[in-house]
Design a protein around this motif. Structure first.
Motif, PDB file in Angstrom:
ATOM      1  N   VAL A  82      28.704  40.812  49.289  1.00 40.63           N
ATOM      2  CA  VAL A  82      29.276  41.719  48.295  1.00 40.63           C
ATOM      3  C   VAL A  82      28.529  41.597  46.966  1.00 40.63           C
ATOM      4  O   VAL A  82      29.086  41.854  45.892  1.00 40.63           O
ATOM      5  N   SER A  83      27.273  41.246  47.044  1.00 34.19           N
ATOM      6  CA  SER A  83      26.442  41.131  45.839  1.00 34.19           C
ATOM      7  C   SER A  83      26.402  42.467  45.103  1.00 34.19           C
ATOM      8  O   SER A  83      26.281  43.526  45.717  1.00 34.19           O
ATOM      9  N   GLY A  84      26.516  42.394  43.780  1.00 30.10           N
ATOM     10  CA  GLY A  84      26.493  43.597  42.969  1.00 30.10           C
ATOM     11  C   GLY A  84      27.821  44.321  42.895  1.00 30.10           C
ATOM     12  O   GLY A  84      27.936  45.356  42.226  1.00 30.10           O
ATOM     13  N   LEU A  85      28.843  43.787  43.568  1.00 31.52           N
ATOM     14  CA  LEU A  85      30.170  44.403  43.589  1.00 31.52           C
ATOM     15  C   LEU A  85      31.178  43.512  42.871  1.00 31.52           C
ATOM     16  O   LEU A  85      30.914  42.340  42.594  1.00 31.52           O
ATOM     17  N   TYR A  86      32.339  44.088  42.568  1.00 26.45           N
ATOM     18  CA  TYR A  86      33.410  43.360  41.884  1.00 26.45           C
ATOM     19  C   TYR A  86      34.546  43.067  42.863  1.00 26.45           C
ATOM     20  O   TYR A  86      35.015  43.967  43.569  1.00 26.45           O
ATOM     21  N   VAL A  87      34.961  41.814  42.870  1.00 25.37           N
ATOM     22  CA  VAL A  87      36.020  41.362  43.769  1.00 25.37           C
ATOM     23  C   VAL A  87      37.270  41.069  42.942  1.00 25.37           C
ATOM     24  O   VAL A  87      37.222  40.289  41.985  1.00 25.37           O
ATOM     25  N   SER A  88      38.383  41.691  43.317  1.00 24.68           N
ATOM     26  CA  SER A  88      39.626  41.497  42.568  1.00 24.68           C
ATOM     27  C   SER A  88      40.779  41.261  43.527  1.00 24.68           C
ATOM     28  O   SER A  88      40.652  41.505  44.741  1.00 24.68           O
ATOM     29  N   PRO A  89      41.919  40.807  43.018  1.00 28.86           N
ATOM     30  CA  PRO A  89      43.119  40.819  43.859  1.00 28.86           C
ATOM     31  C   PRO A  89      43.401  42.244  44.323  1.00 28.86           C
ATOM     32  O   PRO A  89      42.997  43.220  43.671  1.00 28.86           O
ATOM     33  N   GLY A  90      44.082  42.376  45.460  1.00 28.95           N
ATOM     34  CA  GLY A  90      44.470  43.700  45.915  1.00 28.95           C
ATOM     35  C   GLY A  90      45.278  44.412  44.844  1.00 28.95           C
ATOM     36  O   GLY A  90      46.122  43.815  44.174  1.00 28.95           O
ATOM     37  N   ILE A  91      45.010  45.701  44.663  1.00 26.45           N
ATOM     38  CA  ILE A  91      45.676  46.467  43.617  1.00 26.45           C
ATOM     39  C   ILE A  91      47.154  46.689  43.964  1.00 26.45           C
ATOM     40  O   ILE A  91      47.501  46.949  45.116  1.00 26.45           O
ATOM     41  N   ILE A  92      47.994  46.576  42.940  1.00 31.33           N
ATOM     42  CA  ILE A  92      49.427  46.859  43.072  1.00 31.33           C
ATOM     43  C   ILE A  92      49.702  48.178  42.359  1.00 31.33           C
ATOM     44  O   ILE A  92      49.611  48.244  41.134  1.00 31.33           O
TER      45      ILE A  92
END
Length: 427
Positions: A82-92
């Motif tokens: 997932v290089s170059g991407l943003y990883v976040s908690p699942g959206i609520i």
């Protein structure tokens, strides 16, 4: 000279030792691959844990196993770059309408085609949890649960409507005799505490009766209330709503709405000044929810509010039949509008994950802490020239747009836009 018998004995011992070595190496390899999925090389934004840096995320048995830099690929059964991407908690998404059904007598979103199927809009937008905003009341919640919640792969939580029949029609929503705080509290505290997270008051044509019944229900159940306030002519006072009727933690939705009558706006429609009691109410603990919808987000409110220092507490879509193909589109589009307004990405993520989790008192959600359920969104932050429309078809240009590349729910890949988790084709 070695005899044939001695050679065969040596060969047997050699094969046996080789087999043992192979087995031990296989066991060592299996033990090394303790991680089910490794998201490698992404920029992690996890507001609860104050993470905003490049890190890897490891998943084991549907839970967050580890968040750290340089986790070895050899420790994972499957690695996704997932290089170059943003990883976040699942959206609520804290404001949706997903009680889909075929009640021929419903003229609104309860048990009707006007509500939408959760899975059709969630994962493709990075959403792993949807909170239905009062579509059902205590009389028809069980139907909602059986038809929609229990069959959905998206986690669905819900605000219970202050009206027993929920949103089956505007006239039914005026029935004060169907506002039963004791039954509402019983449903929330005793019957469905794992699903029901609050009380909703909406579309009331009178003054504060519906709000006050919702507050009474909220006090009995120890949950917040959400209010869609504004179908009374002459217009009811939102200052009174915020400072006299709301408790800290109660939610005002459709924050950036501007309509011709019935609803007071947060920004004066003539002077374009933010009303002074708005910031006071926010400091007091009133929660301001976007609730974009098909008629409740106007740039004429949002832009001057931002310029005067007022930001929403929670970003949400208000998904239903009149918003999905209009200005709202989906949750990533709504989030991108706040990037266009000048909000930092980390703040957009925070208002779409950890902030709503705290508001609905579900602090098990909205973060990437070790042991938490592995609900994860992976975004591509595209750069270019993009247009974003409000409910009046007024457009604002932005240079950034979020696009959901990958969504995991409880460690399972539910959405993969460009096949980054797939096996490459080999001729």
């Amino acid at each position: 000279m070695t005899t044939l018998k001695e050679f065969n004995s040596w060969l047997f011992r050699y094969q046996r030792v080789s087999l043992i070595v192979i087995i031990l190496l296989a066991i060592q390899t299996v033990n090394a691959q303790e991680i089910d999925i490794l998201l490698k090389g992404g920029h992690v934004i996890d507001p609860k844990n104050n993470i905003n840096v490049k890190m890897d995320v490891a998943i084991l048995n549907g839970k967050i196993f580890r968040v750290a830099a340089n986790i070895p690929e050899s420790s994972a059964k499957k690695t996704v770059d997932v290089s170059g991407l943003y990883v976040s908690p699942g959206i609520i998404d804290m404001h949706v309408h997903v009680f889909q059904g075929t009640d021929k007598y419903s003229t609104s979103v309860a048990n009707s085609s006007r509500s939408q199927q959760a899975d059709a809009f969630s994962f493709r937008s990075g959403v792993t949890t949807m909170v239905d905003a009062g579509t059902s009341g205590w009389r028809n919640f069980r139907t909602f649960k059986a038809q929609s919640i229990d069959k959905s792969q998206t986690r669905i939580l819900a605000f219970l409507n202050v009206i027993g029949n929920g949103m089956i029609g505007r006239f039914e929503e005026q029935d004060i005799n169907d506002m039963n705080p004791e039954m509402n509290a019983y449903m929330i505290k005793k019957l469905f505490p794992e699903i029901l997270v609050g009380i909703k008051s909406a579309h009331y044509w009178g003054e504060f009766t519906s709000v006050d019944k919702a507050v009474e229900s909220g006090k009995l159940a120890d949950v917040p209330i959400m209010v869609d306030f504004g179908e009374h002519v002459p217009t009811n006072s939102i200052e009174s709503l915020f400072l006299k009727h709301f408790r800290p933690g109660d939610i005002f939705t459709h924050t950036y709405s501007e309509i011709s009558s019935g609803r007071e706006s947060i920004v004066d429609e003539k002077t374009r000044k933010l009303k002074p009691f708005i910031l006071e109410a926010q400091k007091r603990g009133v929660v301001f929810d976007v609730g974009h919808g098909g008629g409740a987000f106007s740039w004429a409110q949002a832009i001057p509010a931002f310029k005067q220092g007022f930001l929403p507490d929670v970003i949400s879509s208000d998904l239903h039949d009149q918003s999905m193909n209009a200005g709202m589109k989906d949750m990533t589009n709504v989030m991108s509008k706040f990037l266009a307004l000048g909000m930092e990405l980390k703040d957009v993520i925070e208002r779409s994950t950890w902030a709503p989790a705290k508001v609905i008192k579900r602090t098990d959600l909205g973060h990437l802490s070790v042991g938490a359920e592995a609900d994860i969104a992976v975004f591509n932050l595209r750069e270019g020239k993009f247009g974003f429309t409000d409910v009046r078809k007024v457009s604002v240009e932005g240079s950034k747009k979020l696009e959901a590349e990958l969504t995991l729910r409880a460690g399972k890949i539910m959405w993969d836009l460009n096949g980054i988790s797939g096996q490459p084709w080999k001729n």
